[in-house]
Design a protein around this motif. Structure first.
Motif, PDB file in Angstrom:
ATOM      1  N   TYR A  94       0.841  -1.196   0.000  1.00 56.06           N
ATOM      2  CA  TYR A  94       0.000   0.000   0.000  1.00 56.06           C
ATOM      3  C   TYR A  94       0.874   1.243   0.000  1.00 56.06           C
ATOM      4  N   CYS A  95       0.522   2.223  -0.804  1.00 58.35           N
ATOM      5  CA  CYS A  95       1.155   3.521  -0.634  1.00 58.35           C
ATOM      6  C   CYS A  95       0.264   4.371   0.268  1.00 58.35           C
ATOM      7  N   ALA A  96       0.885   5.316   0.921  1.00 53.60           N
ATOM      8  CA  ALA A  96       0.164   6.145   1.877  1.00 53.60           C
ATOM      9  C   ALA A  96       0.814   7.514   1.960  1.00 53.60           C
ATOM     10  N   ALA A  97       0.026   8.503   2.338  1.00 52.74           N
ATOM     11  CA  ALA A  97       0.507   9.875   2.457  1.00 52.74           C
ATOM     12  C   ALA A  97       0.262  10.382   3.868  1.00 52.74           C
ATOM     13  N   SER A  98       1.264  11.112   4.373  1.00 50.89           N
ATOM     14  CA  SER A  98       1.174  11.674   5.711  1.00 50.89           C
ATOM     15  C   SER A  98       1.567  13.142   5.667  1.00 50.89           C
ATOM     16  N   SER A  99       0.957  13.927   6.551  1.00 46.73           N
ATOM     17  CA  SER A  99       1.321  15.332   6.681  1.00 46.73           C
ATOM     18  C   SER A  99       2.482  15.542   7.643  1.00 46.73           C
ATOM     19  N   ALA A 100       3.013  14.463   8.211  1.00 46.96           N
ATOM     20  CA  ALA A 100       4.120  14.580   9.145  1.00 46.96           C
ATOM     21  C   ALA A 100       5.359  15.147   8.454  1.00 46.96           C
ATOM     22  N   ALA A 101       6.130  15.919   9.192  1.00 49.30           N
ATOM     23  CA  ALA A 101       7.343  16.525   8.631  1.00 49.30           C
ATOM     24  C   ALA A 101       8.496  15.523   8.600  1.00 49.30           C
ATOM     25  N   ALA A 102       8.561  14.679   9.611  1.00 52.71           N
ATOM     26  CA  ALA A 102       9.611  13.673   9.686  1.00 52.71           C
ATOM     27  C   ALA A 102       9.017  12.306   9.341  1.00 52.71           C
ATOM     28  N   VAL A 103       9.899  11.335   9.112  1.00 55.51           N
ATOM     29  CA  VAL A 103       9.423   9.988   8.798  1.00 55.51           C
ATOM     30  C   VAL A 103       8.734   9.401  10.021  1.00 55.51           C
ATOM     31  N   VAL A 104       7.547   8.889   9.815  1.00 54.76           N
ATOM     32  CA  VAL A 104       6.806   8.205  10.860  1.00 54.76           C
ATOM     33  C   VAL A 104       6.471   6.810  10.355  1.00 54.76           C
ATOM     34  N   THR A 105       6.477   5.851  11.261  1.00 55.01           N
ATOM     35  CA  THR A 105       6.302   4.458  10.848  1.00 55.01           C
ATOM     36  C   THR A 105       4.930   3.895  11.186  1.00 55.01           C
ATOM     37  N   LEU A 106       4.173   4.563  12.022  1.00 59.45           N
ATOM     38  CA  LEU A 106       2.870   4.039  12.425  1.00 59.45           C
ATOM     39  C   LEU A 106       1.822   4.297  11.346  1.00 59.45           C
ATOM     40  N   PRO A 107       1.107   3.254  10.924  1.00 57.99           N
ATOM     41  CA  PRO A 107       0.082   3.441   9.895  1.00 57.99           C
ATOM     42  C   PRO A 107      -0.963   4.492  10.265  1.00 57.99           C
ATOM     43  N   VAL A 108      -1.284   4.613  11.536  1.00 57.32           N
ATOM     44  CA  VAL A 108      -2.327   5.539  11.961  1.00 57.32           C
ATOM     45  C   VAL A 108      -1.952   6.993  11.677  1.00 57.32           C
ATOM     46  N   LEU A 109      -0.672   7.251  11.458  1.00 55.75           N
ATOM     47  CA  LEU A 109      -0.216   8.620  11.190  1.00 55.75           C
ATOM     48  C   LEU A 109      -0.248   8.977   9.708  1.00 55.75           C
ATOM     49  N   TYR A 110      -0.719   8.060   8.892  1.00 52.07           N
ATOM     50  CA  TYR A 110      -0.896   8.316   7.461  1.00 52.07           C
ATOM     51  C   TYR A 110      -2.391   8.459   7.191  1.00 52.07           C
ATOM     52  N   GLY A 111      -2.770   9.591   6.623  1.00 54.14           N
ATOM     53  CA  GLY A 111      -4.192   9.882   6.471  1.00 54.14           C
ATOM     54  C   GLY A 111      -4.806   9.425   5.163  1.00 54.14           C
ATOM     55  N   TYR A 112      -3.971   9.120   4.197  1.00 50.21           N
ATOM     56  CA  TYR A 112      -4.484   8.731   2.878  1.00 50.21           C
ATOM     57  C   TYR A 112      -3.808   7.444   2.437  1.00 50.21           C
ATOM     58  N   TRP A 113      -4.610   6.552   1.826  1.00 47.66           N
ATOM     59  CA  TRP A 113      -4.120   5.225   1.456  1.00 47.66           C
ATOM     60  C   TRP A 113      -4.574   4.829   0.064  1.00 47.66           C
ATOM     61  N   GLY A 114      -3.704   4.117  -0.632  1.00 44.83           N
ATOM     62  CA  GLY A 114      -4.108   3.458  -1.843  1.00 44.83           C
ATOM     63  C   GLY A 114      -4.869   2.190  -1.521  1.00 44.83           C
ATOM     64  N   GLN A 115      -5.351   1.541  -2.566  1.00 41.82           N
ATOM     65  CA  GLN A 115      -6.190   0.351  -2.376  1.00 41.82           C
ATOM     66  C   GLN A 115      -5.364  -0.916  -2.169  1.00 41.82           C
ATOM     67  N   GLY A 116      -4.082  -0.841  -2.441  1.00 43.76           N
ATOM     68  CA  GLY A 116      -3.207  -1.996  -2.285  1.00 43.76           C
ATOM     69  C   GLY A 116      -3.015  -2.757  -3.575  1.00 43.76           C
ATOM     70  N   THR A 117      -1.827  -3.352  -3.695  1.00 42.87           N
ATOM     71  CA  THR A 117      -1.508  -4.175  -4.860  1.00 42.87           C
ATOM     72  C   THR A 117      -0.747  -5.404  -4.372  1.00 42.87           C
ATOM     73  N   GLN A 118      -1.134  -6.576  -4.859  1.00 41.85           N
ATOM     74  CA  GLN A 118      -0.566  -7.828  -4.379  1.00 41.85           C
ATOM     75  C   GLN A 118       0.775  -8.109  -5.044  1.00 41.85           C
ATOM     76  N   VAL A 119       1.754  -8.454  -4.222  1.00 43.46           N
ATOM     77  CA  VAL A 119       3.061  -8.908  -4.702  1.00 43.46           C
ATOM     78  C   VAL A 119       3.258 -10.328  -4.185  1.00 43.46           C
ATOM     79  N   THR A 120       3.508 -11.249  -5.086  1.00 50.96           N
ATOM     80  CA  THR A 120       3.740 -12.643  -4.724  1.00 50.96           C
ATOM     81  C   THR A 120       5.069 -13.086  -5.306  1.00 50.96           C
ATOM     82  N   VAL A 121       5.954 -13.565  -4.433  1.00 52.93           N
ATOM     83  CA  VAL A 121       7.273 -14.008  -4.861  1.00 52.93           C
ATOM     84  C   VAL A 121       7.378 -15.504  -4.595  1.00 52.93           C
ATOM     85  N   SER A 122       7.612 -16.267  -5.640  1.00 50.17           N
ATOM     86  CA  SER A 122       7.717 -17.716  -5.495  1.00 50.17           C
ATOM     87  C   SER A 122       9.172 -18.134  -5.401  1.00 50.17           C
ATOM     88  N   SER A 123       9.390 -19.224  -4.684  1.00 51.61           N
ATOM     89  CA  SER A 123      10.774 -19.705  -4.500  1.00 51.61           C
ATOM     90  C   SER A 123      11.190 -20.637  -5.626  1.00 51.61           C
TER      91      SER A 123
END
Length: 123
Positions: A94-123
């Motif tokens: 998922y990509c997400a956008a935050s208004s925070a000035a510094a890097v924040v890692t908590l999802p709750v601090l990002y106010g906007y989200w994409g819908q998500g895209t699946q990545v599958t890596v096979s061995s």
């Protein structure tokens, strides 16, 4: 309001590459901290990479040296180049956008989200 649309996921073999894109509409992304998160089944959503409005970047230890985040302000798009993919990279990204000035890692601090895209890596 910012609308984000993720794309670029797919299925690849271990060692392969993918490039994810996050296209925005509504507002310019240049003012936002942008992050790429991933969530695997049964696991919490985690930040893998982020880029500040000034261009500074952050990477989780698990992806350092393999993933590169970038932004094209003219296209209002953020990218995640993923190289040397491993099966443990399998997740919904998922990509997400935050208004925070510094890097924040908590999802709750990002106010906007994409819908998500699946990545599958096979061995």
């Amino acid at each position: 309001q910012v609308q984000l649309v993720d794309s670029g996921g797919g299925m690849v073999q271990a060692g392969g590459s993918l490039r994810l894109s996050c296209a925005a509409s509504g507002r310019t992304l240049s003012r936002y901290l942008m992050g790429w998160f991933r969530q695997a089944p049964g696991k919490e959503r985690e930040l893998v990479a982020a880029i500040r409005s000034g261009g500074g970047t952050y990477y989780a230890d698990s992806v350092k040296g393999r993933f590169t985040i970038s932004r094209d302000n003219a296209k209002n798009t953020v990218y995640l180049q993923m190289n040397t993919l491993k099966p443990e990279d399998t997740a919904v990204y998922y990509c997400a956008a935050s208004s925070a000035a510094a890097v924040v890692t908590l999802p709750v601090l990002y106010g906007y989200w994409g819908q998500g895209t699946q990545v599958t890596v096979s061995s």
